[in-house]
Enzyme design. Structure first.
Site, PDB file in Angstrom:
ATOM      1  N   GLU A  66       0.814  -1.211   0.000  1.00 53.45           N
ATOM      2  CA  GLU A  66       0.000   0.000   0.000  1.00 53.45           C
ATOM      3  C   GLU A  66       0.852   1.267   0.000  1.00 53.45           C
ATOM      4  O   GLU A  66       1.770   1.428   0.806  1.00 53.45           O
ATOM      5  CB  GLU A  66      -0.933   0.022   1.207  1.00 53.45           C
ATOM      6  CG  GLU A  66      -1.879   1.216   1.197  1.00 53.45           C
ATOM      7  CD  GLU A  66      -2.964   1.139   2.235  1.00 53.45           C
ATOM      8  OE1 GLU A  66      -3.931   1.926   2.140  1.00 53.45           O
ATOM      9  OE2 GLU A  66      -2.858   0.291   3.156  1.00 53.45           O
ATOM     10  N   GLU A  83     -12.765   1.760   2.344  1.00 54.07           N
ATOM     11  CA  GLU A  83     -12.096   1.767   3.643  1.00 54.07           C
ATOM     12  C   GLU A  83     -12.401   3.086   4.359  1.00 54.07           C
ATOM     13  O   GLU A  83     -11.496   3.848   4.696  1.00 54.07           O
ATOM     14  CB  GLU A  83     -10.593   1.550   3.492  1.00 54.07           C
ATOM     15  CG  GLU A  83      -9.924   1.201   4.803  1.00 54.07           C
ATOM     16  CD  GLU A  83      -8.403   1.161   4.703  1.00 54.07           C
ATOM     17  OE1 GLU A  83      -7.792   0.425   5.479  1.00 54.07           O
ATOM     18  OE2 GLU A  83      -7.835   1.877   3.843  1.00 54.07           O
TER      19      GLU A  83
END
Length: 306
Positions: A155, A249
Site C-alpha cells: 500500500e 475503507e
C-alpha cells in the site's frame, strides 16, 4: 464489473471486536461482493475456525481479502534482524492461511512497520538503505505468496503513516526491485489525495502493477460524499484494464483503538448508529457501481435510506 467490498473496520471502534459471521451476513445483505478482514487475526485462527468462516463467506457469495498493517515488532525495514525475522515468520503464517479461505489478495502496509517512522527525519541515502532491508525480506515472502497463489499488494500511504512508499511512482520502482509476478501495488484514494500531484495519473503510473484499490473520500467518509475526481479515476482504471476489487475503507466514528490509529478526532458519522451506517454503506455502494458503469451524472450524493 469490478467487485466491490468493505473493510471490516467501518462499523467498529476497536480492531479486535469484529464478529465476522454477522459482518459477512450484513455485507451480503447490503449487496457487497467482498469482505476485507484482519490478516493478523485470520492468520492465527485454527483450521476449524477458518473452515467455519469460509463456509459463511461461500454461503453468502462473498470473496475474502486480507488487510495488514505491520506492527513495529514485525517491521521488515527494521535495523534489528530479529524484528525482521519475526516479521517474515508472521507474514508467512498469514500467507499460508489464505488458501484455506479462498483469499488471494494480501494488502496494506505489508513491507515495513505501519506508523514506524524515522525518529529524526531521513535522507534519500538512508531511505534507500531501509528500502534494501525491506526488499530482502519481501523477496523471501514473495516466494511464499507465489506458492500460495496470493497477490502481495503493497500500500502507498501518506507521509504521516509510512516513509518508504508515498507515491505510485515510488511503488512502481519498488515493484521492479521485487521482480515477482505476485508483487503488486495497492492505491488508496484517501492517501493519493494527500500525496499525488494528480490522482488520475497515479493510477496510470501504477498500470499493470495495480493489484488492489481502496476507496474513500478525502476525509475518509464513504465514496461519493466528497469532492474527489471519481469519474476520471474510474476512466483511468478502465484504461489500464484494472479488473480487481474496489474496497471501501471509510472511517467515520471517533473513539477506541480504530479512531486513535487513524487519527480521527471528530465524529464524521453525524452520530450515526449501526442502522444509519448500513444505509450510508449501501448508498455508497450503489453510487460507486454507477460510477464504474459510467452512469454518474453528478459529483456527489447524500446517503438515502435503503
Amino acid at each position: 464489473m469490478n467487485p466491490i467490498g468493505m473493510h471490516y473496520g467501518f462499523w467498529s471502534h476497536n480492531w479486535d471486536e469484529i464478529a465476522y459471521i454477522p459482518l459477512m451476513e450484513k455485507l451480503a445483505w447490503l449487496g457487497f461482493d467482498i469482505c476485507e478482514v484482519a490478516s493478523a487475526e485470520w492468520g492465527y485462527y485454527d483450521d476449524a475456525r477458518l473452515r467455519e468462516l469460509k463456509a459463511c463467506a461461500d454461503h453468502n457469495g462473498l470473496g475474502i481479502t486480507y488487510s495488514i498493517g505491520l506492527e513495529a515488532k514485525y517491521d521488515l525495514a527494521s535495523d534489528d534482524p530479529a524484528v525482521r525475522e519475526n516479521g517474515i515468520r508472521h507474514v508467512t503464517r498469514i500467507l499460508e492461511s489464505m488458501p484455506k479461505v479462498g483469499a488471494a489478495i494480501l494488502n496494506g502496509v505489508s513491507y515495513a512497520g505501519w506508523q514506524s517512522m524515522p525518529t529524526w527525519g531521513i535522507t534519500m541515502d538512508e531511505k534507500r538503505r531501509k528500502e534494501d532491508l525491506s526488499v530482502a525480506g519481501m523477496k523471501q515472502l514473495l516466494k511464499v505468496a507465489e506458492d500460495n497463489g496470493v497477490l502481495y499488494c503493497c500500500e502507498v500511504v501518506n507521509r504521516f503513516e509510512q516513509y518508504l512508499l508515498n507515491t505510485a511512482e515510488e511503488a512502481v520502482a519498488f515493484m521492479q526491485r521485487l521482480d515477482s509476478p505476485n508483487a503488486k501495488i495497492l492505491l488508496d484514494t484517501f492517501h493519493m489525495n494527500i500525496e499525488e500531484d494528480d490522482m488520475v495519473e497515479a493510477i496510470r503510473t501504477a498500470g499493470p502493477y495495480l493489484g488492489h484499490f481502496h476507496t474513500g473520500e478525502n476525509n475518509r467518509r464513504t465514496p461519493g460524499t466528497g469532492k474527489l475526481p471519481w469519474k476520471e479515476m474510474a476512466q483511468a482504471l478502465k484504461d489500464i484494464h484494472y479488473e480487481g476489487a474496489l474496497v471501501m475503507e471509510p472511517f467515520v466514528r471517533m473513539g477506541g483503538q480504530v479512531g486513535r490509529d487513524v487519527s480521527l478526532w471528530r465524529d464524521l458519522s453525524g452520530g450515526a448508529d449501526d442502522a444509519k451506517l448500513d444505509q450510508d454503506a449501501a448508498a455508497s455502494l450503489r453510487w460507486l457501481r454507477g460510477v464504474m458503469e459510467g452512469l454518474l451524472r453528478y459529483k456527489s450524493f447524500r446517503a438515502t435510506s435503503l
